[in-house]
Design an enzyme around this catalytic site. Sequence first.
Site, mmCIF file in Angstrom:
data_model
loop_
_atom_site.group_PDB
_atom_site.id
_atom_site.type_symbol
_atom_site.label_atom_id
_atom_site.label_comp_id
_atom_site.label_asym_id
_atom_site.label_seq_id
_atom_site.Cartn_x
_atom_site.Cartn_y
_atom_site.Cartn_z
ATOM 1 N N GLU A 94 -8.138 -2.823 -6.564
ATOM 2 C CA GLU A 94 -6.798 -3.116 -6.062
ATOM 3 C C GLU A 94 -6.350 -4.510 -6.467
ATOM 4 O O GLU A 94 -5.159 -4.744 -6.717
ATOM 5 C CB GLU A 94 -6.783 -2.968 -4.540
ATOM 6 C CG GLU A 94 -7.028 -1.538 -4.078
ATOM 7 C CD GLU A 94 -7.413 -1.444 -2.616
ATOM 8 O OE1 GLU A 94 -6.559 -1.054 -1.815
ATOM 9 O OE2 GLU A 94 -8.574 -1.765 -2.289
ATOM 10 N N ASP A 119 0.821 -1.214 0.000
ATOM 11 C CA ASP A 119 0.000 0.000 0.000
ATOM 12 C C ASP A 119 0.850 1.258 0.000
ATOM 13 O O ASP A 119 0.404 2.323 -0.428
ATOM 14 C CB ASP A 119 -0.878 0.033 1.257
ATOM 15 C CG ASP A 119 -2.196 -0.692 1.066
ATOM 16 O OD1 ASP A 119 -2.276 -1.514 0.138
ATOM 17 O OD2 ASP A 119 -3.129 -0.443 1.846
#
Length: 396
Positions: free
Chosen positions: A383, A146
């Site tokens: 994602e 991330d």
Amino acid sequence: MTKTIAINAGSSSLKWQLYLMPEEKVLAKGLIERIGLKDSISTVKFDGRSEQQILDIENHTQAVKILLDDLIRFDIIKAYDEITGVGHRVVAGGEYFKESTVVEGDVLEKVEELSLLAPLHNPANAAGVRAFKELLPDITSVVVFDTSFHTSMPEKAYRYPLPTKYYTENKVRKYGAHGTSHQFVAGEAAKLLGRPLEDLKLITCHIGNGGSITAVKAGKSVDTSMGFTPLGGIMMGTRTGDIDPAIIPYLMQYTEDFNTPEDISRVLNRESGLLGVSANSSDMRDIEAAVAEGNHEASLAYEMYVDRIQKHIGQYLAVLNGADAIVFTAGVGENAESFRRDVISGISWFGCDVDDEKNVFGVTGDISTEAAKIRVLVIPTDEELVIARDVERLKK
């Protein structure tokens, strides 16, 4: 053609998506919930079907075994070795991991060491990696961070005004989070606007139970709201976001709730935000329902939530010296139309405005009025697709 699986492992959950690559076709997806608890739930979705079973799953390794067996049981794959790559979301990569990385050598140990930066996330992420390594030891495993997207931030943005030794010796700095999501929606925004990403200034708002806002210039993160950990930044579902640090020693001295570091982490990470102020819920749907019923605490929580987001957008308009678009994504950003309207209406002076006929539940795309100088976009994040792409890129 190959089959790649993208994994997002939580402390008691395992979210997954199986792709046919490089076509980027989703073959199946699912979620295993309540790992380590009685009556765990495994859901598999494929070919328009949704299959669910309730059973006891003790750990992540057992969860992965059930997932793989379900893929065979539903004839999605014939054998385990059809899956040639697995990508794992990891929240914190620190300064050590600047890009997605193949799991080999001491990579997994480094991920676990970085749990200090994301104590709610990295241990669970690592458990998912270990589970797949145990059952599929020969396939390419990749960790996707991330924080990687935010390694482009300039030092003036990521350093804190603390004595330098705490950065050089303890690596205390802003790392950010949700980078995979911010990267994806920035690229999709460029497609939607019909302009090169390199020419754009964007403010991407990943607003879910956790939330972060990022200033993106020429496709690079130049600042972001989350900080040293995912606790920083805007007010969230159960997290405070930014508060005056002096509150902590004050409450340690004058209350019995802050006796240990674990107490502090629990209150700030799990008992605050929308939940703490409303004394009702961390879920925006529940908050909006309570607001409609005239609940004062819920109304205050909602107003504070919107206020903090508006302030961060304004801050990044200054950082970027203007913006071409504001992008909403994630659970709240994608689905709460009244929330989007309220955020944008409070910053309309900057030249952004929402068209109420376009701003409806389930909408994607440009929801701006024709006259708006700054476009307002709703783009579903993906994602898992970014993770699958990185696995394909890094396969040996």
